[in-house]
Scaffold this motif. Structure first.
Motif: not given
Length: 100
Positions: A15, A19, A42, A48, A50
């Motif tokens: 993650a 990002e 998020k 995990k 999004y």
């Protein structure tokens, strides 16, 4: 205006790097004619998960303009390795909106 949405599930333990790479990849989507802006949210409950939201002038700006471009190839190269499973992308148009 068309809203593109995708729920993104990122492979475990990736993650933070996702990002960082998402910010890098954003230059490619934002270069396309008809692009109006995008957001990545998020999930607070699922680590995990999004939500990607992209505003386009028309559906074709995304499905043809972006998806058939060199910019999309770069976007895909940077981001697609993170997804598990591969996201379903959907498009919406506003029926009703109430703003304060």
């Amino acid at each position: 205006m068309i809203l593109e949405t995708a729920i993104l599930f990122i492979k475990p333990h990736l993650a933070s790097q996702f990002e960082v790479d998402f910010i890098k990849a954003s230059q490619y989507i934002s270069s396309i004619q008809g692009y109006l802006g995008h957001r990545l949210e998020k999930c607070l409950e699922v680590e995990k998960k999004y939500l990607l939201m992209v505003n386009w002038n028309t559906l074709e700006d995304h499905t043809i303009g972006f998806r058939t471009s060199e910019a999309y190839l770069e976007w895909r190269r940077i981001l697609h390795e993170y997804y598990e499973p591969f996201p379903v992308v959907e498009h919406y148009e506003t029926v009703f909106e109430n703003k304060i």
